[in-house]
Structure formats: structure tokens, C-alpha cells
Design a protein around this motif. Structure first.
Motif, short mmCIF file in Angstrom:
data_model
loop_
_atom_site.label_atom_id
_atom_site.label_comp_id
_atom_site.label_asym_id
_atom_site.label_seq_id
_atom_site.Cartn_x
_atom_site.Cartn_y
_atom_site.Cartn_z
N LYS A 100 0.84 -1.22 0.00
CA LYS A 100 0.00 0.00 0.00
C LYS A 100 0.87 1.26 0.00
N GLN A 101 2.08 1.13 0.55
CA GLN A 101 2.89 2.33 0.77
C GLN A 101 3.51 2.97 -0.49
N PRO A 102 3.94 2.18 -1.48
CA PRO A 102 4.64 2.82 -2.60
C PRO A 102 3.89 4.00 -3.23
N SER A 103 2.57 3.89 -3.41
CA SER A 103 1.86 5.00 -4.07
C SER A 103 1.84 6.23 -3.17
N ILE A 104 1.79 6.00 -1.86
CA ILE A 104 1.79 7.15 -0.92
C ILE A 104 3.17 7.81 -0.93
N VAL A 105 4.22 6.98 -0.86
CA VAL A 105 5.58 7.51 -0.86
C VAL A 105 5.85 8.26 -2.17
N LEU A 106 5.39 7.68 -3.27
CA LEU A 106 5.59 8.34 -4.56
C LEU A 106 4.88 9.70 -4.58
N SER A 107 3.69 9.77 -4.01
CA SER A 107 2.96 11.06 -4.01
C SER A 107 3.74 12.11 -3.21
N GLN A 108 4.43 11.66 -2.16
CA GLN A 108 5.26 12.59 -1.38
C GLN A 108 6.45 13.05 -2.22
N ALA A 109 7.09 12.10 -2.87
CA ALA A 109 8.26 12.44 -3.71
C ALA A 109 7.83 13.41 -4.82
N MET A 110 6.66 13.16 -5.39
CA MET A 110 6.17 14.04 -6.47
C MET A 110 5.86 15.43 -5.93
N SER A 111 5.33 15.51 -4.72
CA SER A 111 5.02 16.85 -4.20
C SER A 111 6.32 17.62 -3.93
N ILE A 112 7.37 16.92 -3.49
CA ILE A 112 8.66 17.60 -3.27
C ILE A 112 9.24 18.06 -4.62
N ALA A 113 9.16 17.19 -5.61
CA ALA A 113 9.66 17.56 -6.94
C ALA A 113 8.91 18.80 -7.45
N ARG A 114 7.59 18.78 -7.31
CA ARG A 114 6.77 19.91 -7.79
C ARG A 114 7.16 21.21 -7.11
N GLN A 115 7.53 21.11 -5.81
CA GLN A 115 7.89 22.33 -5.07
C GLN A 115 9.31 22.80 -5.40
N THR A 116 10.11 21.96 -6.03
CA THR A 116 11.50 22.38 -6.27
C THR A 116 11.76 22.61 -7.77
N TYR A 117 11.74 21.54 -8.57
CA TYR A 117 12.04 21.75 -10.00
C TYR A 117 10.84 21.41 -10.89
N SER A 118 9.75 20.99 -10.29
CA SER A 118 8.50 20.68 -10.99
C SER A 118 8.54 19.36 -11.76
N MET A 119 9.41 19.25 -12.74
CA MET A 119 9.48 18.00 -13.53
C MET A 119 10.93 17.74 -13.96
N PRO A 120 11.30 16.47 -14.08
CA PRO A 120 12.69 16.19 -14.49
C PRO A 120 12.86 16.37 -15.99
N PRO A 121 14.10 16.59 -16.46
CA PRO A 121 14.32 16.64 -17.92
C PRO A 121 14.02 15.27 -18.53
N ALA A 122 13.47 15.28 -19.76
CA ALA A 122 12.96 14.02 -20.33
C ALA A 122 13.97 13.26 -21.17
N HIS A 123 14.85 13.99 -21.86
CA HIS A 123 15.61 13.40 -22.97
C HIS A 123 16.43 12.16 -22.57
N GLY A 124 17.23 12.29 -21.54
CA GLY A 124 18.10 11.18 -21.12
C GLY A 124 17.29 9.96 -20.71
N ALA A 125 16.21 10.20 -19.99
CA ALA A 125 15.40 9.07 -19.50
C ALA A 125 14.74 8.32 -20.67
N LEU A 126 14.33 9.06 -21.70
CA LEU A 126 13.72 8.39 -22.86
C LEU A 126 14.76 7.52 -23.58
N ILE A 127 15.99 8.00 -23.60
CA ILE A 127 17.07 7.21 -24.23
C ILE A 127 17.31 5.93 -23.43
#
Ligand code: LMR
Length: 398
Positions: free
Chosen positions: A266-293
Motif C-alpha cells: 500500500k505504501q509505494p503509491s503514498i511515498v511516490l505522491s510525497q516524492a512528487m510533491s517535493i519535486a513539484r515544489q523544487t524543480y516541478s518536472m525532471p528533464p525528459a531526454h536522457g530518460a527516454l534514451i
């Protein structure tokens, strides 16, 4: 407003990189920042990366926002790469991963989530460590404690002292570990030592925070994740920061991940939502290019096989350079023993010379090594090895 600010000192690693670039001497050698160089002294785009990038550019139809957690396929494939596809934690639904801006972004997201989950947790860091670990993790508010990791005299992990210190770590505190290719020492825990630390974590209730930035550069892609996989199967909780900078050569694309192993599904989705809220408050979204490669390479059998061969080449070249250097400087005026360099793993080892000798190497010979005497062995090639060994021997003989 800015009148009150003082200039900050240069970063010990990136400042050295800038100084090297400015040095006009032709024979200069860069053994500073942990960036791979091939036999020609270049940091090439890996062949599999180039092919994936070409395909990506041909196929892409948008540059629209991707989402806070990045690319879902990348997240799953990185988790598989770290844990191995058959890992029970995956089948149990206890693991989740989020794309981050590089391994540094991964460390920061991991730290912030831990601070939200347990603001009282302290972070135990092995000494020595990557010079940016303490500034980066400490600035998220952690109280940092230290444990001894390395014996500078025999050039091995000081395991008894490490274990002795970890025996004092209370329940709920975090312990930072290097997954493989320890930066800066090149000395990793062996299997038995990983097992002992894992059992101690279970017994004491501390939680490992594993930084794995060099998977594949030590013994192999699966071999380097052995300790991490053991911990993921034995421990209820784990935080992992990983990077694609070195094993995919994607340094400037800032491609990393924070992964969390949780105690139930049950926890992973909750932990992920926390990580996403921290990301949103700092850089919003990660750069896409490298990850797509990375995602494309990991999903395509041919590209993946080609990439794995290149990682093997990188690892074998560094091992060969370790041996050349050790052989080249072993007979020296001070009878100093350098055999540890050929035995250690990954990009780094300490040269273990004095501060004065290190300064002379830089000033008189244009050889750039981080102040701790940490060398990036990937900066050596058959064209500079003789000059490097001669220069070290000259410095040692004074
Ligand atoms: C290193 O340790 O040299 C690399 O990880 C580069 C950096 O950011 O310090």
C-alpha cells in the motif's frame, strides 16, 4: 540586497575541472571529476545511446510536459535494472521509482521524503565519502553523523570500525551506503560484509540509504547490485538513489532515479505522491531526454546488448589502466606500496601522496587530482601513462 553576500569557495571537484580546462599545457592530464575518458582522452557518446537518440529524434512528436514523476516506462525499467527483473520485491508490489534530475537530484528527493517521514532521523555517513554528500544531504536538514569506512594505511574497508559504529545506530536512523565502486576509495564491501550490515540493520532497525552511481563499472551490472538486492530482499524499507550519468554516459542529460522499497504494497503509491510533491515544489518536472534514451535502450534487446558490451569495455579499460599505473609506479624511491590501485573497483582510488606532492603534480606537471588524492583512473591512456608515471616518480623522489 546582494551587498551582504560573500563569494563561495569553488567546489572541490568541479572547481578542479574548470582549472584543468584553463591550463594551456599540452601534456596536462585530467584525473579529477568522475567522467569517463576513452583511450583517446575523449568522453564519447556511447554507441547505443547515439542510436537510441537518433531513433528518438526521428520518432518524437511532442515536447509537451511529461509529468512530475517523469516517464513511467523509464521508472519501471530502472527499477528492474537495479533489482533484477525477478526480484520478489517487484512481484510483491513493494517498490517504486521516480525519475529525477541526475543522481544528485535522486539523493535530494530521497532525503526530503525521509525528512517528511521521520524528521528525527539522523543520517550516518561513512568517512570518507563523495565530497558533495554531506553538503547536499545535510542541506535538506538532516543531522549528519559519521562512521569510519576506510583505513588509509592498509587501503581497505575498515570493517571492524564501521560495524562497531553502526552497532550504535538507533532504530529509525538512516545509514548512507555506496552500492558499488565506492567514491572516493574504490573499496567496496564484499558479500559477507554486505550480509553483516544487512543483519545489523534488521537487528537495530536502521534504514539504509544506498547511493549507486556506478552500476556496471565495478564487476558487472548484476554483480554491482548484489548488496542492494540482498538488502531489498531482507529489509522492510530501503531508499536508493541511482544515476545514469556514468553507465550510460549521460552526464549532462541529468538522468537519475529515487527508488523506495516499502514494507507493504500500500505504501509505494503514498511515498511516490510525497516524492512528487517535493519535486513539484523544487524543480516541478525532471528533464525528459536522457530518460527516454535509457528507457529505449533497456527495452530493446539489440540496443541493450550493445550497451552492456560498452559498459563491459569501459570497466575493462579502467581495470587495465589501474594495472598500468600500479606497475609504472611500484618501484619508487620511497618504496611506497601502490598495489591497492590495481585491486580496487570503479573509477576512483586514492593515490595516497602528501599534499605538497599533490600540489607539485598539479603546478609543475599539469596533473589534476582532487585534494584528497582521489584519482579518476579513466583519465589514463596509453598516450599519457608514461608521462604520468614519470611525474609521480619525480614527485616521490624529492
Ligand atoms: C565525481 O565524484 O567526480 C562526480 O560524481 C562528479 C561530481 O558531480 O562530483
Amino acid at each position: 540586497m546582494f551587498d551582504h553576500l560573500n563569494a563561495m569557495p569553488e567546489d572541490p571537484i568541479l572547481g578542479l575541472m574548470a582549472a584543468y580546462r584553463k591550463d594551456p599545457r599540452e601534456q596536462k592530464i585530467d584525473l579529477g571529476a568522475g567522467v569517463y575518458q576513452n583511450e583517446q582522452g575523449q568522453t564519447p557518446v556511447m554507441r547505443a545511446v547515439q542510436k537510441a537518440e537518433d531513433r528518438l529524434i526521428e520518432q518524437q512528436s511532442t515536447k509537451a510536459y511529461q509529468g512530475i514523476a517523469g516517464d513511467p516506462d523509464y521508472n519501471q525499467r530502472v527499477l528492474n535494472l537495479l533489482l533484477g527483473e525477478e526480484h520478489k520485491t517487484l512481484a510483491d508490489g513493494r517498490a517504486v521509482s521516480m525519475q529525477t534530475p541526475g543522481g544528485s537530484g535522486a539523493l535530494r528527493i530521497g532525503a526530503e521524503v525521509i525528512r517528511r517521514a521521520n524528521p528525527d532521523a539522523r543520517l550516518w555517513v561513512g568517512i570518507p565519502t563523495w565530497p558533495n554528500h554531506i553538503p547536499l544531504l545535510g542541506s535538506s536538514g538532516f543531522q549528519i553523523e559519521q562512521y569510519p569506512y576506510y583505513n588509509q594505511n592498509n587501503h581497505r574497508v575498515d570493517f571492524d570500525s564501521m560495524l562497531g559504529a553502526l552497532e550504535q545506530v538507533p532504530q529509525g536512523d538512516m545509514v548512507l551506503l555506496h552500492g558499488c565502486c565506492h567514491n572516493p576509495t574504490g573499496s567496496d564491501l564484499n558479500h559477507e560484509q554486505w550480509q553483516q550490515v544487512t543483519e545489523l540493520a534488521l537487528q537495530r532497525g536502521f534504514i539504509p540509504f544506498i547511493d549507486i552511481a556506478y552500476q556496471g563499472l565495478g564487476d558487472g551490472l548484476d554483480e554491482d547490485a548484489w548488496g542492494l538486492r540482498l538488502m531489498a530482499s531482507r529489509l522492510p524499507e530501503l531508499v536508493i538513489a541511482s544515476s545514469c550519468s556514468k553507465n550510460f554516459g549521460l552526464y549532462r542529460e541529468r538522468t537519475g532515479s529515487t527508488s523506495f522499497i516499502c514494507s507493504d504494497a500500500k505504501q509505494p503509491s503514498i511515498v511516490l505522491s510525497q516524492a512528487m510533491s517535493i519535486a513539484r515544489q523544487t524543480y516541478s518536472m525532471p528533464p525528459a531526454h536522457g530518460a527516454l534514451i535509457v528507457s529505449m535502450i533497456l527495452d530493446d534487446k539489440t540496443l541493450r546488448a550493445e550497451w552492456k558490451d560498452e559498459v563491459d569495455e569501459v570497466r575493462q579499460r579502467i581495470q587495465a589502466m589501474r594495472k598500468l599505473l600500479t606497475d609504472g609506479i611500484s618501484n619508487n624511491a620511497t618504496s611506497q606500496d601502490f598495489s591497492h590501485i590495481s585491486q580496487q573497483k570503479g573509477m576512483f582510488s586514492f593515490l595516497g601522496i602528501s599534499k605538497e606532492q599533490l600540489t607539485r603534480l598539479r603546478e609543475d606537471f599539469g596533473i589534476y587530482i582532487v585534494d584528497s588524492t582521489r584519482m579518476n583512473l579513466a583519465g589514463i591512456n596509453s598516450g599519457n601513462i608514461d608521462y604520468l608515471c614519470e611525474s609521480i616518480l619525480k614527485v616521490l623522489s624529492v
